[in-house]
Motif scaffolding. Structure first.
Motif, PDB file in Angstrom:
ATOM      1  N   LYS A 182      13.568  14.887   7.090  1.00 27.24           N
ATOM      2  CA  LYS A 182      14.902  14.617   7.626  1.00 27.24           C
ATOM      3  C   LYS A 182      15.950  15.338   6.768  1.00 27.24           C
ATOM      4  N   GLU A 183      17.215  15.049   7.055  1.00 25.40           N
ATOM      5  CA  GLU A 183      18.301  15.743   6.351  1.00 25.40           C
ATOM      6  C   GLU A 183      18.242  15.554   4.834  1.00 25.40           C
ATOM      7  N   LYS A 184      17.813  14.352   4.388  1.00 27.80           N
ATOM      8  CA  LYS A 184      17.809  14.061   2.958  1.00 27.80           C
ATOM      9  C   LYS A 184      16.554  14.551   2.255  1.00 27.80           C
ATOM     10  N   GLY A 185      15.554  14.989   3.022  1.00 26.82           N
ATOM     11  CA  GLY A 185      14.346  15.487   2.386  1.00 26.82           C
ATOM     12  C   GLY A 185      13.081  14.999   3.062  1.00 26.82           C
ATOM     13  N   ILE A 186      11.958  15.322   2.433  1.00 28.32           N
ATOM     14  CA  ILE A 186      10.631  14.970   2.957  1.00 28.32           C
ATOM     15  C   ILE A 186      10.267  13.569   2.479  1.00 28.32           C
ATOM     16  N   PHE A 187       9.592  12.799   3.338  1.00 28.28           N
ATOM     17  CA  PHE A 187       9.156  11.467   2.930  1.00 28.28           C
ATOM     18  C   PHE A 187       7.889  11.080   3.676  1.00 28.28           C
ATOM     19  N   ALA A 188       7.125  10.158   3.088  1.00 26.45           N
ATOM     20  CA  ALA A 188       5.927   9.611   3.719  1.00 26.45           C
ATOM     21  C   ALA A 188       6.354   8.509   4.687  1.00 26.45           C
ATOM     22  N   ASP A 189       5.975   8.637   5.933  1.00 21.42           N
ATOM     23  CA  ASP A 189       6.380   7.659   6.942  1.00 21.42           C
ATOM     24  C   ASP A 189       5.460   6.454   6.953  1.00 21.42           C
ATOM     25  N   THR A 190       4.190   6.647   6.598  1.00 20.44           N
ATOM     26  CA  THR A 190       3.227   5.554   6.512  1.00 20.44           C
ATOM     27  C   THR A 190       1.963   6.107   5.876  1.00 20.44           C
ATOM     28  N   VAL A 191       0.969   5.272   5.703  1.00 15.88           N
ATOM     29  CA  VAL A 191      -0.383   5.728   5.377  1.00 15.88           C
ATOM     30  C   VAL A 191      -1.327   5.011   6.335  1.00 15.88           C
ATOM     31  N   LEU A 192      -2.195   5.768   6.984  1.00 18.62           N
ATOM     32  CA  LEU A 192      -3.079   5.228   8.020  1.00 18.62           C
ATOM     33  C   LEU A 192      -4.486   5.108   7.460  1.00 18.62           C
ATOM     34  N   LEU A 193      -5.023   3.898   7.547  1.00 16.38           N
ATOM     35  CA  LEU A 193      -6.311   3.592   6.916  1.00 16.38           C
ATOM     36  C   LEU A 193      -7.336   3.026   7.894  1.00 16.38           C
ATOM     37  N   GLU A 194      -7.018   3.052   9.187  1.00 15.65           N
ATOM     38  CA  GLU A 194      -7.921   2.520  10.202  1.00 15.65           C
ATOM     39  C   GLU A 194      -8.343   3.624  11.162  1.00 15.65           C
ATOM     40  N   ILE A 195      -9.601   3.578  11.595  1.00 14.09           N
ATOM     41  CA  ILE A 195     -10.145   4.622  12.462  1.00 14.09           C
ATOM     42  C   ILE A 195      -9.346   4.746  13.749  1.00 14.09           C
ATOM     43  N   ASN A 196      -9.013   3.619  14.387  1.00 17.11           N
ATOM     44  CA  ASN A 196      -8.322   3.694  15.671  1.00 17.11           C
ATOM     45  C   ASN A 196      -6.939   4.336  15.554  1.00 17.11           C
ATOM     46  N   ASP A 197      -6.246   4.059  14.463  1.00 18.14           N
ATOM     47  CA  ASP A 197      -4.917   4.654  14.274  1.00 18.14           C
ATOM     48  C   ASP A 197      -5.005   6.160  14.089  1.00 18.14           C
ATOM     49  N   VAL A 198      -6.009   6.600  13.349  1.00 22.47           N
ATOM     50  CA  VAL A 198      -6.178   8.038  13.130  1.00 22.47           C
ATOM     51  C   VAL A 198      -6.744   8.700  14.381  1.00 22.47           C
ATOM     52  N   SER A 199      -7.604   7.992  15.096  1.00 23.40           N
ATOM     53  CA  SER A 199      -8.161   8.521  16.344  1.00 23.40           C
ATOM     54  C   SER A 199      -7.058   8.855  17.340  1.00 23.40           C
ATOM     55  N   SER A 200      -6.031   8.020  17.370  1.00 29.20           N
ATOM     56  CA  SER A 200      -4.916   8.257  18.287  1.00 29.20           C
ATOM     57  C   SER A 200      -4.183   9.549  17.937  1.00 29.20           C
ATOM     58  N   ILE A 201      -4.056   9.847  16.648  1.00 29.20           N
ATOM     59  CA  ILE A 201      -3.385  11.075  16.220  1.00 29.20           C
ATOM     60  C   ILE A 201      -4.161  12.308  16.675  1.00 29.20           C
ATOM     61  N   PHE A 202      -5.489  12.199  16.662  1.00 31.87           N
ATOM     62  CA  PHE A 202      -6.345  13.314  17.045  1.00 31.87           C
ATOM     63  C   PHE A 202      -6.772  13.215  18.515  1.00 31.87           C
ATOM     64  N   GLY A 203      -6.031  12.482  19.316  1.00 32.11           N
ATOM     65  CA  GLY A 203      -6.422  12.219  20.691  1.00 32.11           C
ATOM     66  C   GLY A 203      -6.418  13.455  21.579  1.00 32.11           C
TER      67      GLY A 203
END
Length: 576
Positions: A231-252
């Motif tokens: 964003k305007e103020k810089g780079i930041f971590a929005d979350t950390v994903l540690l579950e298969i289903n959450d990561v599966s959705s990203i690679f859907g």
């Protein structure tokens, strides 16, 4: 010219152009980090499209060179047999041999229009595991977890440098460490043999960069994925994903492909499979941008599946469409779609337009709400694997695309997509809680497509599917269009009771006019389901909503759409 060297020269025309393609592919991919640092979101989208069209353009160019070079020998089988042999010898020690074989297949098919599959002259089956090629140094960083975790997480961020500042790195280190500590407590893990393994290559898509890795606890692994935003103020971590289903959705399969730099694609895919065990190899190749090789892998998997099963192809469950014949193999998680020869009223699109719509979706940002598809030409099936009812339907509705023999069925043009449960069928057996969840998803799907300038056209429930993760995805593209091309209007009041009671509209209606207040009459039949939709997404029934989205699009605003659940974002977890 040495005639005996013609096959060798042709092999090197193909190999030389493949090398150029691979170099340009990597160059486009490497730009993603620069664009992320500059917050050049339009540039990232343009690069995604350019990388997709690069393959098609390069294959077309290579094919022209090969056909011109071969002249009268262009369809001589013995010549092509030697070409393949020479090509095989030349790529034997290539670390991207599998991708090169797919490139060869594409050139061969383009050189032989109307051909189905040639087992002898194409790489129909894999020539090896492709795991003989390994990087001399690991493709991932290894960080051992020692308490307090913030030391390890600080070391993690040191592995990924940007030419842009972090917004608040210490805050992000705390959030990730805290989340990781809670995860280990939930697993009741108290061992001392834990580590994080992180792919060195970052994954870029739209406005985000992803650090992708795995959390190793003894011999067990969990995903470990950090989405980074800028964003305007810089780079930041929005979350950390540690579950298969959450990561599966990203690679859907309903999302655009990542821009990620890899030398040995098979090595990266093997790593990803450890954190995405429900994904096929083909899906993973697609996700990292090698969609043509993903198609090759999917086809090989399909042939193996046919060999191991005996069930028959049948019409897919659901309401039959006006444009497509859709069939499936019950034991196989995909559907096959054939464009009908004629479309009954009220459909006004042509076959050419339908094909253009599918091409549009393949290059557009699918935003997790439009199914990816592979197009095949001259696809041959064994006839005895088809039910007689399905054969009759194909011959009745698409005779120009069917070549039937005693042993085979050849379909000249075919789309293959991941199978989902049609939303209307899902709702027939859903509890009220399940119905509310997917109806909320249905509304989100429409809104998120609108945010990337896509209007579905036909928004009936039957045109949406429910995935394994209960996401709602659109899959009927014959009426899809750019949102900014439509004219959203309010129905003007009737002058008198006669006009109001008339069966015909008392106002003019243009070909691109849409009246959102009419949606409740035909989108959802059941009152209790319609009431849920009205409560959650009632603004979709107003012209103002659509006009507001159009205005944002015309201002070139890119709306934030997160491929993971909102409640996982650190801003929600820590009430920022």
């Amino acid at each position: 010219m040495f005639e005996k060297l013609i096959p060798y020269d042709v092999a090197h025309i193909i190999l030389g152009d493949y090398t150029i393609y691979h170099r340009e592919y990597k160059r486009i991919t490497k730009r993603a980090k620069i664009r992320f640092e500059r917050r050049d979101w339009k540039g990232i989208q343009a690069d995604s499209n350019e990388r997709i069209t690069l393959y098609r353009d390069m294959v077309g160019s290579t094919t022209e060179k090969v056909l011109e070079f071969l002249g009268e020998n262009r369809h001589h089988r013995d010549t092509w047999h030697m070409v393949k042999q020479m090509f095989t010898e030349e790529i034997f020690n290539f670390n991207s041999r599998n991708i090169a074989e797919t490139y060869y297949n594409s050139v061969f098919r383009h050189s032989h229009k109307g051909l189905s599959v040639d087992e002898e002259l194409m790489y129909v089956q894999a020539t090896g595991t492709y795991r003989e090629f390994k990087s001399r140094v690991p493709i991932y960083h290894t960080l051992y977890l020692l308490e307090p975790f913030h030391h390890t997480i600080r070391q993690l961020f040191a592995c990924y440098t940007f030419d842009a500042p972090y917004e608040d790195l210490e805050r992000d280190i705390f959030y990730i460490s805290d989340t990781l500590e809670k995860k280990l407590k939930s697993l009741n893990y108290h061992g001392n043999n834990s580590r994080i393994e992180l792919l060195k290559a970052l994954f870029f898509r739209n406005k985000a960069a992803y650090i992708v890795g795995r959390l190793m606890l003894e011999e067990h692994s969990w995903p470990f994925v950090i989405p980074l935003l800028h964003k305007e103020k810089g780079i930041f971590a929005d979350t950390v994903l540690l579950e298969i289903n959450d990561v599966s959705s990203i690679f859907g399969y309903n999302r655009s492909y990542f821009l990620t730099d890899t030398d040995i694609a098979s090595e990266m895919v093997d790593f990803l499979r450890t954190i995405l065990p429900t994904k096929s190899m083909g899906e993973l190749y697609n996700s990292i941008g090698f969609e043509k090789h993903g198609k090759t892998v999917m086809f090989r998997d399909f042939l193996r599946h046919l060999y191991m099963t005996e069930d028959k192809f049948i019409s897919a469950p659901g309401i039959k469409g006006l444009v497509m014949i859709v069939f499936t193999l019950p034991s196989y998680p995909f559907v096959f779609k054939v464009i009908k020869d004629r479309f009954p009223a009220p459909k006004k699109v042509t076959e050419k337009e339908v094909k253009e719509k599918y091409q549009l979706v393949s290059t557009h940002d699918r935003v997790g709400r439009m199914a990816d598809s592979h197009m095949f030409e001259n696809f041959v099936f064994e006839r005895d694997r088809f039910s007689e009812e399905l054969i009759e339907e194909l011959l009745e509705d698409a005779p120009s695309k069917i070549l039937l023999t005693d042993e085979t069925i050849q379909i000249t043009h075919l789309y293959v997509e991941k199978r989902m449960v049609p939303l209307n069928l899902y709702l027939e057996t859903a509890t009220i809680e399940e119905a509310e969840e997917v109806i909320n998803e249905y509304g989100k799907a429409i809104k998120q497509m609108a945010a990337v300038n896509i209007f579905p056209g036909d928004m009936l429930l039957k045109n949406f599917g429910v995935t394994r993760l209960r996401r709602v995805v659109f899959y009927d593209y014959d009426e899809i269009g750019f949102l900014t091309d439509y004219n959203f209007r309010i129905i003007p009041p009737a002058r008198d009771i006669e006009q109001e009671m008339s069966g015909e509209p008392w106002y003019s209606v243009g070909p691109m006019d849409v009246f959102p207040e009419e949606f409740p009459r035909f989108l959802i039949g059941r009152k209790e389901i319609r009431d849920i939709f009205q409560r959650l997404h009632g603004n979709l029934f107003t012209a103002k909503y659509w006009i507001d989205v159009q205005e944002r699009l015309k201002r070139d605003e890119l709306v934030d759409v997160y491929p993971y659940r909102q409640r996982l974002r650190f801003s929600k977890v820590y009430n920022l």
